[in-house]
Design a protein around this motif. Structure first.
Motif, PDB file in Angstrom:
ATOM      1  N   ARG A 158      -5.104  -9.708   1.123  1.00 10.68           N
ATOM      2  CA  ARG A 158      -4.846 -10.295  -0.306  1.00 10.68           C
ATOM      3  C   ARG A 158      -4.178  -8.987  -1.048  1.00 10.68           C
ATOM      4  NH1 ARG A 158      -9.853  -9.070  -2.597  1.00 10.68           N
ATOM      5  NH2 ARG A 158      -8.968  -9.491  -4.254  1.00 10.68           N
ATOM      6  N   PRO A 159      -3.705  -9.216  -1.691  1.00  5.28           N
ATOM      7  CA  PRO A 159      -2.453  -8.147  -1.901  1.00  5.28           C
ATOM      8  C   PRO A 159      -2.865  -6.855  -2.691  1.00  5.28           C
ATOM      9  CG  PRO A 159      -3.124 -10.376  -3.454  1.00  5.28           C
ATOM     10  CD  PRO A 159      -3.343 -10.286  -2.468  1.00  5.28           C
ATOM     11  N   GLY A 160      -2.553  -5.911  -2.216  1.00  4.15           N
ATOM     12  CA  GLY A 160      -3.063  -4.886  -1.736  1.00  4.15           C
ATOM     13  C   GLY A 160      -4.139  -3.956  -1.463  1.00  4.15           C
ATOM     14  N   SER A 161      -4.365  -5.084  -0.461  1.00  4.40           N
ATOM     15  CA  SER A 161      -5.999  -4.505   0.371  1.00  4.40           C
ATOM     16  C   SER A 161      -4.379  -4.229   2.275  1.00  4.40           C
ATOM     17  CB  SER A 161      -6.320  -5.052   1.004  1.00  4.40           C
ATOM     18  OG  SER A 161      -6.090  -7.109   1.641  1.00  4.40           O
ATOM     19  N   HIS A 194       2.603 -15.482  -3.374  1.00  2.21           N
ATOM     20  CA  HIS A 194       3.544 -15.605  -1.668  1.00  2.21           C
ATOM     21  C   HIS A 194       5.183 -15.369  -2.677  1.00  2.21           C
ATOM     22  CE1 HIS A 194       3.732 -17.098   1.776  1.00  2.21           C
ATOM     23  NE2 HIS A 194       5.559 -17.162   1.712  1.00  2.21           N
ATOM     24  N   PHE A 195       4.964 -15.258  -3.787  1.00  2.61           N
ATOM     25  CA  PHE A 195       6.590 -15.295  -4.784  1.00  2.61           C
ATOM     26  C   PHE A 195       6.606 -14.378  -4.790  1.00  2.61           C
ATOM     27  CE2 PHE A 195       8.955 -15.727  -8.368  1.00  2.61           C
ATOM     28  CZ  PHE A 195      10.665 -15.612  -7.780  1.00  2.61           C
ATOM     29  N   GLY A 196       5.603 -13.386  -5.461  1.00  5.23           N
ATOM     30  CA  GLY A 196       6.029 -12.472  -6.003  1.00  5.23           C
ATOM     31  C   GLY A 196       5.436 -10.902  -5.019  1.00  5.23           C
ATOM     32  N   ARG A 197       5.409 -11.638  -4.051  1.00  8.58           N
ATOM     33  CA  ARG A 197       5.214 -10.536  -2.789  1.00  8.58           C
ATOM     34  C   ARG A 197       6.651 -10.547  -2.693  1.00  8.58           C
ATOM     35  NH1 ARG A 197       0.839 -12.212   1.065  1.00  8.58           N
ATOM     36  NH2 ARG A 197       0.347 -13.788   0.001  1.00  8.58           N
ATOM     37  N   HIS A 198       7.289 -11.867  -2.074  1.00  8.11           N
ATOM     38  CA  HIS A 198       8.798 -12.324  -1.912  1.00  8.11           C
ATOM     39  C   HIS A 198       9.913 -11.146  -2.822  1.00  8.11           C
ATOM     40  CE1 HIS A 198       8.487 -14.487   1.790  1.00  8.11           C
ATOM     41  NE2 HIS A 198       7.731 -15.130   1.607  1.00  8.11           N
ATOM     42  N   VAL A 199       9.454 -11.344  -3.598  1.00 12.27           N
ATOM     43  CA  VAL A 199      10.593 -10.545  -4.960  1.00 12.27           C
ATOM     44  C   VAL A 199       9.846  -9.006  -4.730  1.00 12.27           C
ATOM     45  CG1 VAL A 199      10.459  -9.904  -7.531  1.00 12.27           C
ATOM     46  CG2 VAL A 199      10.501 -12.311  -6.657  1.00 12.27           C
ATOM     47  N   ASP A 250       4.156  -1.249  -7.575  1.00  6.78           N
ATOM     48  CA  ASP A 250       3.255  -1.085  -8.544  1.00  6.78           C
ATOM     49  C   ASP A 250       2.157  -0.974  -7.057  1.00  6.78           C
ATOM     50  OD1 ASP A 250       3.940  -1.295 -10.543  1.00  6.78           O
ATOM     51  OD2 ASP A 250       3.458  -3.484 -11.349  1.00  6.78           O
ATOM     52  N   THR A 251       2.084  -1.822  -5.882  1.00  6.87           N
ATOM     53  CA  THR A 251       1.505  -1.974  -4.918  1.00  6.87           C
ATOM     54  C   THR A 251       2.873  -2.054  -4.056  1.00  6.87           C
ATOM     55  OG1 THR A 251       1.094  -3.814  -5.531  1.00  6.87           O
ATOM     56  CG2 THR A 251      -0.349  -2.795  -5.424  1.00  6.87           C
ATOM     57  N   PRO A 252       2.014  -1.538  -3.014  1.00  8.08           N
ATOM     58  CA  PRO A 252       2.979  -1.365  -1.950  1.00  8.08           C
ATOM     59  C   PRO A 252       2.749  -3.200  -1.277  1.00  8.08           C
ATOM     60  CG  PRO A 252       0.942  -0.382  -1.172  1.00  8.08           C
ATOM     61  CD  PRO A 252       1.142  -0.798  -2.352  1.00  8.08           C
ATOM     62  N   ALA A 253       3.655  -4.049  -0.664  1.00  4.88           N
ATOM     63  CA  ALA A 253       3.362  -5.350  -0.494  1.00  4.88           C
ATOM     64  C   ALA A 253       3.547  -5.813   1.276  1.00  4.88           C
ATOM     65  CB  ALA A 253       4.170  -6.444  -1.271  1.00  4.88           C
ATOM     66  N   MET A 254       3.485  -6.213   1.700  1.00  6.91           N
ATOM     67  CA  MET A 254       3.885  -6.589   2.935  1.00  6.91           C
ATOM     68  C   MET A 254       3.648  -7.887   3.550  1.00  6.91           C
ATOM     69  SD  MET A 254       3.532  -4.499   5.226  1.00  6.91           S
ATOM     70  CE  MET A 254       3.453  -4.604   6.669  1.00  6.91           C
ATOM     71  N   PRO A 255       4.177  -8.758   2.837  1.00  8.75           N
ATOM     72  CA  PRO A 255       4.051 -10.042   3.063  1.00  8.75           C
ATOM     73  C   PRO A 255       4.945 -10.548   4.897  1.00  8.75           C
ATOM     74  CG  PRO A 255       5.833 -10.027   2.230  1.00  8.75           C
ATOM     75  CD  PRO A 255       5.560  -8.643   2.087  1.00  8.75           C
ATOM     76  N   ARG A 256       3.922 -11.153   5.067  1.00 10.28           N
ATOM     77  CA  ARG A 256       4.767 -11.426   6.991  1.00 10.28           C
ATOM     78  C   ARG A 256       4.900 -12.766   7.155  1.00 10.28           C
ATOM     79  NH1 ARG A 256      -0.980 -11.346   9.447  1.00 10.28           N
ATOM     80  NH2 ARG A 256      -0.816 -13.269   9.571  1.00 10.28           N
TER      81      ARG A 256
END
Lengths: 380, 687
Positions: free
Chosen positions: A7-10, B662-667, B681-687
């Motif tokens: 989840r976002p942030g985790s 999903h979109f937010g993470r890509h952006v 704001d938060t580190p993102a790790m989309p896969r």
């Protein structure tokens, strides 16, 4: 669904990753131990089913982290019960921990009680807006699932203590599948709870679980249905181990979708709208539940057809249970068409999901009550 | 215009609205078939619906809905609609799957629900390389379009989702077509075009005409083979509507022995047939033990353990006459299940139809669990639930009542009554009795005659009593002996009066047992004295039967019996049985002396050419559904303008909540690699 894993942030930390590997190692060693110690008693299908469970449970646990702890707890409780039994069924009445905690019936009774309390806690949380009550509901639901699962596993062992030729997987009569239904519905719900980060839907979902538990208690207290009865020849098949659980993922998911549908309809009328998640979230959960339910129900029906081909000589013969399974399938096929291709949203789909539960319930219990056929695993 | 109509028709048939209507129609039609029991004998329907509705429902095909023409038409339309839908969607879907939409214009990208803009601080080539790397690393296939003022990276993933559509919808067509091949459509077609016709059931195999026999070459059938122990059979019986057809098999099936094993609680644990299968052409044979859930495949025919029946067990019977005035006549009979035997004596000429034999008669003797469970407080009830799932040891729910057989007695007028006689006695209320059930039709429950066993454990005493009590010529003797014993010192007149009363009671009882006695009291005695009168009458009756018993003892040269508790109980049971025997409706009682059981196995044999097609359909269906629901098609567009502005847009074929996320993470991720100064704001790790 893979991007839902975190989840976002985790951010997956080192500790969580270590737990993942520990979890896999435990599964592998458990399966290996079972193969080495009991492999000689297992046929090809048993072995295959055991081996398939390793990647399956790994995938579920890695994808949905809380499941790992749940699986470990259940495994420990079940092993503790087996150790306490020492191969003697009479010890269920002599050993305190068995009699009042983890013998199969006691564990299922614990599950029943906890389900009711959890339902109350969720409602308190929803109506009073008490975060603590919701957390309690959530925790109690986890404990209820753990106790219920332990109960079924221990029941499996107990059936073999009655006699090696009697033993069977406890998903073979109406009582046992009702327990299974409760477990699967709660697990699915808990998954969506973590996935969507809201405990507000619990109040609705737990109502249907409570209703199922109510039936379960009536069935056990009034009809003595909890007693282990050996399997008739037609049910002695490895297909049971895959057909029934797949079916109940379907039933559980459809029931969950219907309860979310009710929440969506109430929110649409402004009832509890401020407390419930946004309508589009509710609709999204409803869609996901029906999608997973439909996929598993398809698998279950196909597996059922393959089993029927072996037991009855034909993969489809319009037995009432089969026919009603088809009706359920057609219903949700239409539902998915309307949402995905027809672009339908809103109250209409929610109503449809609620009506779908009526159809599903008839296929699940009604057929056994009102129609005669070959699915003879339970009558009322 | 014509072309327009065809086009409209095509549009209609391939539309989703039409498909949904068909699904609904199919669902409703299927419900009918679960409400009306399917493929029962027509007589059962005639009884159920009556003479008016029976032919109506027959015309509508409600007795075999799933092969009724109108049902097949719905299925055919479903296949047609699905096929046309596939045809209609193929071209656009393939185009969609192949296309990257790299020509998309900025204006149209700005219409997307998911879009975001930021500026890039990197050199254009570097930025482009990073975007392409990012797309590849995240499972996208990408294509780059260079324009005068910008570069567009059009990336897509999950195009296979669309292939799910073809798989799932193609699967429906395959399953329907395969199912039609395996249903009874091929058989009906042979009936319609192949000069074949079904014939009535219940004939000998040799009598079945050639027109109702199907050749070995028949490629699709499902039927039953009935093989008694020690016999063999190479014909399967196919049922169709109310008739049958005979399917010749390329092999014969012989049954050595049929096994039934039971669990301790009496429910069956195993059914198995020891078979020997012999090819008719080559004469080669092999043995095989067939069990439930373990079919055997031979010459493309699947053989299943489907059921069992009696295969002609032979019974040795003794007929005890129950006709008044024919004291204690016996007749020994030998017969086998399935036999129809003449059975006549002075006063009747019946036929005996032996229908069924059971070596075990398992009876449910569990006390009503509702009652048992309601006992005790809530706490004790919960207490009872705790512990293991094993039932309490006292709950042995089933009891074996031993061998029994079922037969019908048909009188001269053709009326038949059905009887269910047990071989062994059972204990009822402290006394041993032999049960015989009787009923007028299969729809009723059996009513039981309970014949008491005498002190030697035999039925003979009761039959002697029956002969004496119901023989009018003996009534005077019994009555006067009774009067003499009851009033040893009384004068002649009193004794004569008692004899007359006793005689009257006996005559009444001999008519219809307790029924006539009770009616007599009701019509002649004032209501306040009835109870006393009944008591008196019953005492007299008991005394009379006792007297008959004494006579029977004298006749067989034994000492007169002395009344004790056991004999009093026998007397009471015997009298009740005497009364009941008058309503038994048969001139004789059949006692089972001995039997030799011969079982028969019922095997189902099928040849189903559509099975492979249907199974292929199943596989495609599952793959298709998972592809459609769980492979998500995503299109990511990154427009890199020459002035450093970046426009990111995302489209998806499923409007689910996770698209936002999903979109937010890509952006965030794209911004991070294109604008090093940016800190999300938060580190993102989309896969």
């Amino acid at each position: 669904m893979n991007e839902l894993a975190h989840r976002p942030g985790s951010m997956p930390g080192f500790r969580s990753a270590a737990l993942d590997w520990l979890y896999l190692a435990a599964l592998l060693s458990g399966a290996a131990l079972a193969l080495v110690r009991y492999g000689s008693h297992m046929d090809g299908y048993d072995t295959a089913i055991l081996i398939i469970h390793v990647p399956l449970l790994t995938a579920v646990g890695w994808h949905w982290k809380p499941f790992r702890g749940f699986a470990a707890t259940v495994a420990l409780l079940a092993l503790a019960a087996i150790a306490l039994y020492q191969g003697d069924l009479a010890r269920a009445d002599q050993t305190f921990a068995l009699k009042y905690l983890i013998s199969s019936q006691t564990a299922i009774m614990w599950m029943s009680a906890l389900v009711f309390i959890a339902t109350g806690a969720y409602w308190l949380g929803l109506i009073a807006g008490a975060d603590f009550a919701e957390r309690t509901g959530s925790a109690l639901t986890w404990v209820a699932v753990a106790m219920g699962t332990t109960g079924l596993l221990v029941r499996w062992y107990e059936s073999y203590l009655l006699g090696p030729e009697i033993g069977y997987i406890p998903i073979s009569n109406l009582y046992e599948v009702f327990v299974l239904f409760c477990l699967i519905t709660m697990l699915l719900y808990l998954y969506y709870e973590t996935r969507y980060g809201t405990r507000r839907m619990g109040a609705f979902v737990m109502v249907i679980v409570s209703a199922a538990v109510g039936f379960l208690l009536w069935y056990a207290f009034s009809r003595g249905a909890h007693e282990i009865q050996p399997l008739i020849p037609a049910l002695q098949s490895y297909w049971m181990k895959v057909h029934v659980p797949a079916n109940f993922v379907g039933y559980g998911a459809f029931a969950l979708a219907a309860m979310i549908g009710i929440a969506r309809l109430l929110a649409g009328r402004g009832i509890l709208a401020a407390r419930l998640p946004a309508e589009r979230i509710l609709e999204d959960v409803m869609y996901r539940a029906i999608a997973i339910g439909f996929a598993f129900f398809t698998i279950a029906t196909v597996l059922g057809a393959l089993w029927a081909a072996e037991a009855w000589g034909t993969y489809w013969q319009w037995d009432p249970k089969e026919t009603w399974a088809l009706i359920v399938w057609l219903n949700y096929a239409a539902w998915l068409h309307m949402r995905l291709t027809g672009g339908l949203r809103g109250a209409m789909l929610a109503w449809w999901a609620v009506i779908g539960l009526a159809v599903t319930t008839f296929a699940f219990v009604g057929v056994n009550m009102f129609l005669t056929g070959l699915h003879s695993y339970g009558s009322l | 215009m014509q072309r327009g109509t065809a086009r409209d028709l095509f549009e209609l048939l391939s539309s989703m609205r039409f498909a949904i209507s068909l699904l609904t129609a199919l669902g409703i039609a299927s419900i009918i078939g679960t409400v009306v029991q399917q493929n029962e004998p027509f007589n059962a329907y005639l009884n159920q619906f009556g003479p008016f509705w029976f032919p109506v429902f027959e015309t509508l095909g409600l007795y075999s809905v799933y092969s009724a023409p109108w049902f097949l038409v719905i299925l055919a339309f479903l296949v047609l609609s699905t096929s046309l839908c596939i045809v209609r969607q193929t071209a656009p879907m393939l185009r969609e799957m192949r296309s990257f939409r790299e020509r998309a214009r900025e204006v149209s990208l700005r219409q997307f629900a998911h879009r975001s803009e930021f500026s890039c601080s990197l050199h254009a080539d570097d930025a482009l390389a990073r975007i392409e790397d990012y797309a590849r690393a995240n499972g996208f296939a990408a294509r780059t379009d260079r324009r005068p003022d910008a570069v567009l990276v059009a990336a897509r993933q999950g195009s296979l989702s669309r292939s799910g559509y073809f798989l799932a919808h193609g699967a429906i067509v395959l399953i329907c077509v395969g199912g039609l091949l395996d249903g009874d459509l091929p058989l009906r077609a042979q009936l319609a075009f192949g000069a074949k016709s079904s014939t009535s059931a219940g004939q000998l195999i040799a009598d079945i005409p050639e027109s109702s026999r199907l050749p070995e070459s028949n490629w699709s059938f499902r039927g039953n083979v009935f093989v008694p122990e020690g016999r063999s059979n190479r014909y399967a019986v196919l049922r169709l509507d109310d008739g049958i057809l005979l399917q010749t098999l390329p092999f014969s099936i012989a049954l050595e022995k049929f096994h039934i094993e039971h669990y301790d609680n009496g429910s069956p644990s195993r059914f198995a047939s020891d078979l020997t299968i012999t090819d008719v052409e080559t004469g080669q044979s092999f043995s095989h033990t067939l069990e439930v859930n373990r079919p055997l495949f031979h010459h493309g025919i699947a053989i299943y353990q489907s059921g069992f029946e009696d295969g002609g067990s032979s019974l040795r019977l003794r007929a005890h006459s129950l006709l008044p005035g024919h004291p204690a006549r016996q007749q020994d009979i030998a017969g086998a299940i399935g036999d129809v035997l003449p059975l006549s004596d002075k006063g009747y000429a019946h036929t005996l139809e032996l229908t069924e034999f059971r070596a075990f008669t398992v009876e449910d003797v569990v006390p009503d669990p509702d009652q048992e469970a309601r006992q005790g407080s809530v706490l004790t009830q919960v207490q009872r639930q705790l512990g293991s799932g094993a039932g309490a040891p006292a709950d042995k729910a089933m009891r074996n009542l031993g061998p029994s057989f079922v037969f019908r007695l048909r009188d001269e007028a053709g009326q038949a009554r059905e009887f269910h006689n047990y071989m062994m006695p059972v204990e009822r209320d402290g006394a041993w009795v032999v049960l015989s059930g009787v009923r007028d039709s299969a729809a009723e429950e059996f009513a039981y005659l309970r014949l008491p066993l005498d002190e030697d454990g035999r039925l003979e005493t009761w039959f002697s009593l029956h002969g004496l009590v119901f023989d009018p010529a003996r009534h005077e003797q019994i009555a006067s002996r009774f009067a003499e014993r009851s009033l040893p010192g009384a004068d002649e007149a009193t004794r004569t009066r008692l004899t007359a009363t006793a005689r009257h009671v006996l005559d009444l009882f001999a008519e219809r047992g307790y029924e006539t006695v009770a009616r007599f009291i009701e019509t002649t005695v004032p209501s306040d004295e009835r109870e006393r009168a009944l008591d008196l009458f019953l005492k007299i009756l008991n005394g009379l039967v006792w007297e008959a018993w004494a006579i029977q003892h004298e006749q067989s040269g034994r000492e007169a019996p002395i009344l004790d508790e056991a004999r009093a109980r026998y007397l009471s049971n015997a009298t009740t049985a005497l009364s009941d025997s008058l309503l038994y409706g048969a001139p004789l009682y059949l006692q089972l002396l001995d039997f030799t059981q011969r079982q028969a196995t019922v095997l189902q044999v099928t040849r189903s050419p559509g099975k492979a097609v249907v199974y292929a359909g199943f596989l495609l269906l599952i793959l298709g559904i998972f592809a459609m629901l769980y492979i998500r098609e995503r299109r990511l567009f990154v427009l890199l303008k020459n002035n450093g502005d970046v426009l990111v847009a995302l489209s998806s074929n499923r409007r689910t909540v996770d698209v936002d996320e999903h979109f937010g993470r890509h952006v965030d991720a794209l911004r991070l690699i294109l604008d090093p100064a940016f800190a999300p704001d938060t580190p993102a790790m989309p896969r």
